[in-house]
Design an enzyme around this catalytic site. Sequence first.
Site, PDB file in Angstrom:
ATOM      1  CG  HIS A 109      -1.923   1.097   1.165  1.00 46.34           C
ATOM      2  ND1 HIS A 109      -3.236   0.977   0.703  1.00 46.34           N
ATOM      3  CD2 HIS A 109      -1.886   2.302   1.303  1.00 46.34           C
ATOM      4  CE1 HIS A 109      -3.833   2.031   0.690  1.00 46.34           C
ATOM      5  NE2 HIS A 109      -3.056   3.064   1.169  1.00 46.34           N
ATOM      6  CB  CYS A 110       2.131   3.408  -2.647  1.00 46.46           C
ATOM      7  SG  CYS A 110       3.291   4.829  -3.045  1.00 46.46           S
ATOM      8  N   PRO A 111       1.820   4.773   0.573  1.00 47.04           N
ATOM      9  CG  PRO A 111       3.348   5.767   1.774  1.00 47.04           C
ATOM     10  CD  PRO A 111       3.160   4.559   1.007  1.00 47.04           C
TER      11      PRO A 111
END
Length: 444
Positions: free
Chosen positions: A126-128
């Site tokens: 999950h890429c912030p």
Amino acid sequence: MQFPSVASFAVPSVFVLISFLAYSSQWLFLYLEPHPLGQRQSAIFNVLVVCLIICYVRAVRTDPGRIPKVALDLRDEVSDPEKLGKVSIGASRGRQRWCRKCEAVKPPRAHHCKVCKRCIPKMDHHCPWTANCVSHTTFPHFIRFLFYAVAAMSYLAYFIFIRCSILYENRNLPSYLGPSLPQFVLLFLLIFGNSITLFALSILLIRNIWCLGANTTTIEGWEIERHKALVRRARYFGGFLNGPDGVRVRIERQEFPYDIGIWQNFKQGMGTGNIFAWFWPFSASPRMDTGLEFEVNGFEDTSVSWPPPDPDRMHRKVPHGFDREEAFTQPGPDLTAEQNIAAFKQRQQVDIQRWKTSASSIKRRKPFVKRMEDTDGSLEYGSDGSEVEDAEDSGEEGWKNSEGERLRDFGVDEEVEFYDDEDDDIPLSELMRKRKAGRGAQSR
């Protein structure tokens, strides 16, 4: 009053950074020798910026996918032996994975994201900075975003280098012939911001291209390193490691099953074999149905699954302090009906409290180093043997790879990932349905 989370500022911050680097630099170049960008240079640079913005928007806005319950039944219909050999390990004969939170079967390479609150097909992380999962459907947009970002910033670094070299050559000229103080400050900010961002994204791009060529995700890279650590441990104990309740688990080296050759890996990861489509910002996202089962290389028998067995992912059948023999016995003299009811309620409350207090012991085990050294439990140990004080790091779910990363650092829900992957968690009705489906496929 509820304040917005840090993640809600990530996407606007990225747009601000892109706009600052792309457009303030072109304004500054109007006043620095050799003056404005040429027509060809300006066209190439702005095309790269537009492609960068398009790919970033698609990486942010594209649905990372969800596991359709109807589509999961497709794996029950695999009866063709030739097709069976191409279906991923764990999808047909291996260990079945069940997500307790989604109440659905978890396909191979899928993981439950703690941010998206659902299982994501072929989840990478999950890429912030995109506020989205990098998954089977979003990975091509994400890697195109990285490519165009690195290309645009490299081109910008070239422009800045030329102008800085001219400033250095003219350093002995009167100051009024050079840029003003605000222009110098802006130039410094451009050099600093562009250099730091270019360095970070270049490493990320190289890493993702490497993973694309090997057909591994970031999470699977963690799993591979974890498996190697378990294999090294097992060598000292005759190939076995201790699981909960005295269970002995055989640990054998397994090859990563999804590496099917560089060209096929690129085709699968980018969703197409058309090389031009790999760079086209408007290329279609991979279809969701192609993310439910994956071709394997056949190095391992189809009876094994990925990730490999892990003793510390096994449930403890009986919690510490729970006596099987006394669980349903009532010591003491004969009691009246009212006394029996009161005693039963009292024992019930005690049992409930005992189960609650032992919940951590059901799901958490001492780290390997602590179990081997038989310490008193006052200290926790990391993967490198160093002491840690955080109670959340207890148990092997706190294991970190060589880069100091845990599964939760990739957005994975660790509780689901470690304890919802075993056959024992699958509802009986689901197991009966799949058994009937399997018999039907054999009769055909």
